[in-house]
Write a protein that holds these residues in place. Structure first.
Motif, mmCIF file in Angstrom:
data_model
loop_
_atom_site.group_PDB
_atom_site.id
_atom_site.type_symbol
_atom_site.label_atom_id
_atom_site.label_comp_id
_atom_site.label_asym_id
_atom_site.label_seq_id
_atom_site.Cartn_x
_atom_site.Cartn_y
_atom_site.Cartn_z
ATOM 1 N N VAL A 92 0.773 -1.207 -0.042
ATOM 2 C CA VAL A 92 -0.070 -0.040 0.076
ATOM 3 C C VAL A 92 0.937 1.267 -0.042
ATOM 4 C CG1 VAL A 92 -1.687 1.527 1.392
ATOM 5 C CG2 VAL A 92 -1.663 -1.215 1.194
ATOM 6 N N THR A 93 0.546 2.233 -0.911
ATOM 7 C CA THR A 93 1.272 3.573 -1.034
ATOM 8 C C THR A 93 0.261 4.444 -1.196
ATOM 9 O OG1 THR A 93 3.486 4.628 -1.736
ATOM 10 C CG2 THR A 93 2.316 3.137 -3.440
ATOM 11 N N THR A 94 0.667 5.578 -1.777
ATOM 12 C CA THR A 94 0.130 6.856 -2.024
ATOM 13 C C THR A 94 0.366 7.315 -3.413
ATOM 14 O OG1 THR A 94 1.247 8.713 -1.538
ATOM 15 C CG2 THR A 94 0.189 7.687 0.231
ATOM 16 N N ALA A 95 -0.603 7.986 -3.941
ATOM 17 C CA ALA A 95 -0.309 8.570 -5.472
ATOM 18 C C ALA A 95 0.541 9.664 -5.463
ATOM 19 C CB ALA A 95 -1.764 9.040 -5.915
ATOM 20 N N ILE A 96 1.211 10.273 -4.341
ATOM 21 C CA ILE A 96 2.019 11.261 -4.188
ATOM 22 C C ILE A 96 3.369 11.030 -3.805
ATOM 23 C CG2 ILE A 96 -0.090 12.725 -3.829
ATOM 24 C CD1 ILE A 96 1.042 12.963 -0.908
ATOM 25 N N GLU A 97 3.732 9.875 -3.852
ATOM 26 C CA GLU A 97 5.206 9.544 -3.205
ATOM 27 C C GLU A 97 6.063 10.167 -4.148
ATOM 28 O OE1 GLU A 97 5.802 7.872 -0.291
ATOM 29 O OE2 GLU A 97 3.596 8.261 -0.134
ATOM 30 N N HIS A 98 7.533 10.421 -3.873
ATOM 31 C CA HIS A 98 8.490 10.578 -4.594
ATOM 32 C C HIS A 98 8.678 9.592 -5.581
ATOM 33 C CE1 HIS A 98 12.863 11.215 -5.671
ATOM 34 N NE2 HIS A 98 12.416 12.512 -5.383
ATOM 35 N N PRO A 99 9.193 9.819 -6.799
ATOM 36 C CA PRO A 99 9.462 8.857 -7.863
ATOM 37 C C PRO A 99 10.459 7.478 -7.229
ATOM 38 C CG PRO A 99 9.831 10.882 -8.849
ATOM 39 C CD PRO A 99 9.715 11.186 -7.271
ATOM 40 N N ALA A 100 11.205 7.874 -6.130
ATOM 41 C CA ALA A 100 12.036 7.007 -5.638
ATOM 42 C C ALA A 100 11.186 5.886 -5.076
ATOM 43 C CB ALA A 100 12.954 7.454 -4.378
ATOM 44 N N VAL A 101 9.911 6.140 -4.445
ATOM 45 C CA VAL A 101 9.078 4.961 -4.016
ATOM 46 C C VAL A 101 8.117 4.847 -5.316
ATOM 47 C CG1 VAL A 101 7.257 4.742 -2.281
ATOM 48 C CG2 VAL A 101 9.100 5.880 -1.560
ATOM 49 N N LEU A 102 7.565 5.659 -5.937
ATOM 50 C CA LEU A 102 6.494 5.265 -6.822
ATOM 51 C C LEU A 102 7.174 4.314 -7.718
ATOM 52 C CD1 LEU A 102 3.761 6.500 -6.570
ATOM 53 C CD2 LEU A 102 4.297 8.477 -8.051
ATOM 54 N N ASN A 103 8.269 4.703 -8.495
ATOM 55 C CA ASN A 103 8.953 3.844 -9.423
ATOM 56 C C ASN A 103 9.291 2.676 -8.904
ATOM 57 O OD1 ASN A 103 8.162 5.781 -11.404
ATOM 58 N ND2 ASN A 103 9.950 6.619 -11.386
ATOM 59 N N THR A 104 9.773 2.481 -7.731
ATOM 60 C CA THR A 104 9.953 1.126 -7.249
ATOM 61 C C THR A 104 8.763 0.277 -7.101
ATOM 62 O OG1 THR A 104 11.863 2.223 -6.073
ATOM 63 C CG2 THR A 104 11.250 -0.054 -5.361
ATOM 64 N N CYS A 105 7.584 0.912 -6.753
ATOM 65 C CA CYS A 105 6.327 0.124 -6.845
ATOM 66 C C CYS A 105 5.980 -0.068 -7.987
ATOM 67 C CB CYS A 105 5.421 1.110 -5.890
ATOM 68 S SG CYS A 105 5.572 1.239 -4.001
ATOM 69 N N LYS A 106 6.192 0.465 -8.966
ATOM 70 C CA LYS A 106 5.820 0.033 -10.093
ATOM 71 C C LYS A 106 6.474 -0.911 -10.805
ATOM 72 C CE LYS A 106 3.766 4.323 -11.679
ATOM 73 N NZ LYS A 106 4.023 5.767 -12.082
ATOM 74 N N ALA A 107 7.816 -1.043 -10.514
ATOM 75 C CA ALA A 107 8.992 -1.948 -10.955
ATOM 76 C C ALA A 107 8.531 -3.309 -9.861
ATOM 77 C CB ALA A 107 10.393 -1.701 -10.341
ATOM 78 N N LEU A 108 7.891 -3.243 -8.598
ATOM 79 C CA LEU A 108 7.429 -4.228 -8.013
ATOM 80 C C LEU A 108 6.192 -4.894 -8.750
ATOM 81 C CD1 LEU A 108 8.455 -3.066 -4.257
ATOM 82 C CD2 LEU A 108 9.466 -5.088 -5.712
ATOM 83 N N GLU A 109 5.409 -3.954 -8.982
ATOM 84 C CA GLU A 109 4.068 -4.707 -9.916
ATOM 85 C C GLU A 109 4.537 -5.450 -10.856
ATOM 86 O OE1 GLU A 109 0.202 -1.993 -10.268
ATOM 87 O OE2 GLU A 109 1.968 -0.606 -10.383
ATOM 88 N N ASN A 110 5.519 -5.137 -11.759
ATOM 89 C CA ASN A 110 5.988 -5.757 -12.853
ATOM 90 C C ASN A 110 6.432 -7.112 -12.399
ATOM 91 O OD1 ASN A 110 5.280 -3.910 -14.683
ATOM 92 N ND2 ASN A 110 7.336 -2.856 -14.664
ATOM 93 N N GLU A 111 6.964 -7.400 -11.169
ATOM 94 C CA GLU A 111 7.475 -8.705 -10.685
ATOM 95 C C GLU A 111 6.271 -9.400 -10.000
ATOM 96 O OE1 GLU A 111 10.825 -7.890 -7.735
ATOM 97 O OE2 GLU A 111 11.889 -6.444 -9.309
#
Lengths: 386, 155
Positions: A92-111
């Motif tokens: 669970v995260t938020t729509a307003i995170e810094h790219p360091a978190v947001l893009n890591t979450c997106k990478a984890l989604e791909n995993e």
């Protein structure tokens, strides 16, 4: 030059610089080396760790050094999900995170991980009801930033920590933009993991900290030596660690007085801007914010044009985060707060710092008034803010 | 740069305010000049307007309005308004400079490369800005043709 972009980076404080020098000049040994020369470097790392533990209210063994805020975030997110892979796959995260978190979450989604991006209110605060509703049996990690980098809006991390602790879910907060700006011991926020970085608080670049509460499941994601309790391989950046520790000490010593000073300067600046320029919107200003940040939308003009208009007058400000100057998309943070693409496009971030004085802000208001008036004369749009 | 609040820092600040440092960011001085002092800004009076168009760039949210007044198959007057980044404002301004006084036929041939070249270059990520102006010029000529003015005489 007037520098109002302290959320991007800060100048190195002379005390931090002095603290670094011995390890750049004489004590350059590898802290892992077996002789006394190495032990001296090792002692410096441990001294710095102790200083930081003292400032944030934790044990030295709970402080992990790495290369910066981005790496701290990566270690926290990737480390927790790796350690808890057998327990679930929901983050669970938020729509307003810094790219360091947001893009890591997106990478984890791909995993194969499932990620919930929580919405925020018009003032940019994550909604607790949505957060509670998002938690399920498979939730292994909640990551919500402490203060937003674009708006300075503070998230209810204590409340989130209470919720996650009751549910037995690991909670990480990215406190890069709040560390040293609030008179608050970071380990006492209640999060299991806290990220912050040296160069946002007058320390050097190339060093970040991850606070890891004892017992938090975390697996290293980089392979290598056994540095940093086996969590972060790689020879320690001794000088940067010493500088960071000194900067953190200084920031926390002065957080209260400097916070009051900056808050009154920032609030005065916003009043002046509101009086001098019509049709502006102070984004997130109704919420609690870190004292140094002001995010303003100027109706009918483009933020990048305001930035250049101020730049030619010797004033450094930015649109949104520094990382997104190459990204033409309007701020994901302001869009999540419900601003129209045009209103988001017309936003500028002013972030004050230790060197900011009232005269700087007076000059900025005047330059801003001229710049916005010029751009509005040129603009093809009339009245698009709301 | 001296960010510390001592005397030398204050002097630096004053100098910085009085004398704008150029070139700023990666824009050259010509682009900067067209951004700070754009040519042909505003709108044409209704009686003067022979063509008018609003165009938008959906990829970045920029918008441009363009007016022309045509006399004897020539763009006698041209005016624009732009909402957008410095690249959008500067390329719009330069486009009007290139088009002013040209015959309709000549104006039809102005390309985005012409605009960028006249500006002495523009950062790569801002190249798309120059397309908006050229698109607007074609559209405003279309509008003029649609309004029933005679199309250019064939040789």
């Amino acid at each position: 030059m007037i520098y109002l972009d302290h959320n991007a980076t800060t100048p190195l404080h002379p005390r931090a610089f002095e603290a670094m020098l011995p390890f750049l000049k004489e004590l350059w040994a590898n802290p892992s080396s077996p002789y006394r020369f190495g032990s001296q470097a090792k002692a410096a790392v441990e001294f710095g760790r102790g200083q930081i533990a003292n400032c944030i209210g934790c044990k030295p063994s709970e402080v992990v050094f790495c290369s910066g805020g981005t790496e701290s975030d990566n270690l926290a997110l990737r480390g927790v999900v790796r350690a808890l892979k057998s327990k679930g796959n929901h983050i669970v995260t938020t729509a307003i995170e810094h790219p360091a978190v947001l893009n890591t979450c997106k990478a984890l989604e791909n995993e194969g991980y499932r990620v919930t991006y929580l919405p925020v209110t018009e003032e940019g605060v994550v909604e607790m009801a949505a957060l509670r509703a998002s938690l399920c049996d498979g939730t292994i990690l909640v990551t919500v930033m402490h203060a937003n980098n674009e708006t300075g809006v503070i998230q209810p991390v204590e409340e989130i920590a209470t919720t996650t602790r009751a549910r037995g879910v690991v909670f990480h907060t990215d406190a890069v933009q709040s560390a040293g700006k609030l008179d608050r011991k970071l380990a006492e926020l209640g999060a299991d993991l806290v990220t912050f970085s040296g160069h946002k608080l007058y320390g050097p670049r190339g060093v970040g900290v991850l606070y890891v509460r004892e017992g938090t499941p975390l697996a290293p994601w980089m392979t290598g030596g056994t540095h940093e309790h086996g969590l972060r391989a790689g020879t320690e950046n001794v000088a940067a660690i010493a500088g960071c520790a000194e900067a953190v000490t200084l920031a926390f010593e002065e957080a209260e007085t400097e916070g009051h000073r900056l808050r009154s300067l920032r609030d005065r600046f916003e009043l002046q801007v509101g009086a001098a320029i019509q049709a502006v919107r102070f984004n997130g200003s109704e919420a609690q914010r870190v004292p140094n940040t002001s995010n303003i939308s100027f109706q009918d003009v483009d933020g990048e044009s305001v930035v250049l208009g101020l730049d030619v007058r010797g004033i450094c400000v930015s649109t949104g985060s520094a990382c997104s100057t190459d990204d033409p998309e309007p701020s994901h943070v302001l869009r999540a707060m419900g601003l129209s693409p045009r209103a988001a496009q017309g936003s500028v971030r002013f972030s004050l710092g230790r060197d900011t004085c009232a005269a700087d802000l007076d000059a900025t208001v005047s330059a801003l008034k001229d710049t916005v008036a010029h751009l509005r004369r040129v603009s093809s749009i009339r009245g698009d803010l709301e | 740069m001296n960010p510390s609040p001592d005397d030398s820092g204050a002097n630096d600040r004053n100098r910085g305010l009085e004398a704008p440092a150029a070139p700023v960011i990666s824009y050259n001085e010509v682009v900067l000049d067209h951004f700070l002092h754009p040519h042909n800004v505003g709108e044409l009076a209704k009686a003067d307007t022979d063509g008018f168009v609003v165009v938008g760039d959906s990829s970045c949210g920029d918008q441009m309005k363009l007016w022309i007044s045509v006399r004897n198959q020539r763009i006698a007057k041209i005016a624009f308004q732009s909402f957008g980044c410095p690249g959008a404002i500067a390329t719009s301004s330069m486009l009007t400079v290139l088009a002013e006084g040209r015959t309709i036929e000549e104006a039809r041939l102005i390309t985005d490369d012409d605009v960028v070249e006249a500006l002495g270059g523009i950062p790569a990520k801002k190249r798309h800005c120059s397309l908006l102006g050229v698109q607007a010029l074609q559209a405003v000529i279309d509008d003029w043709e649609k309004r029933g003015r005679a199309p250019p005489e064939q040789p």
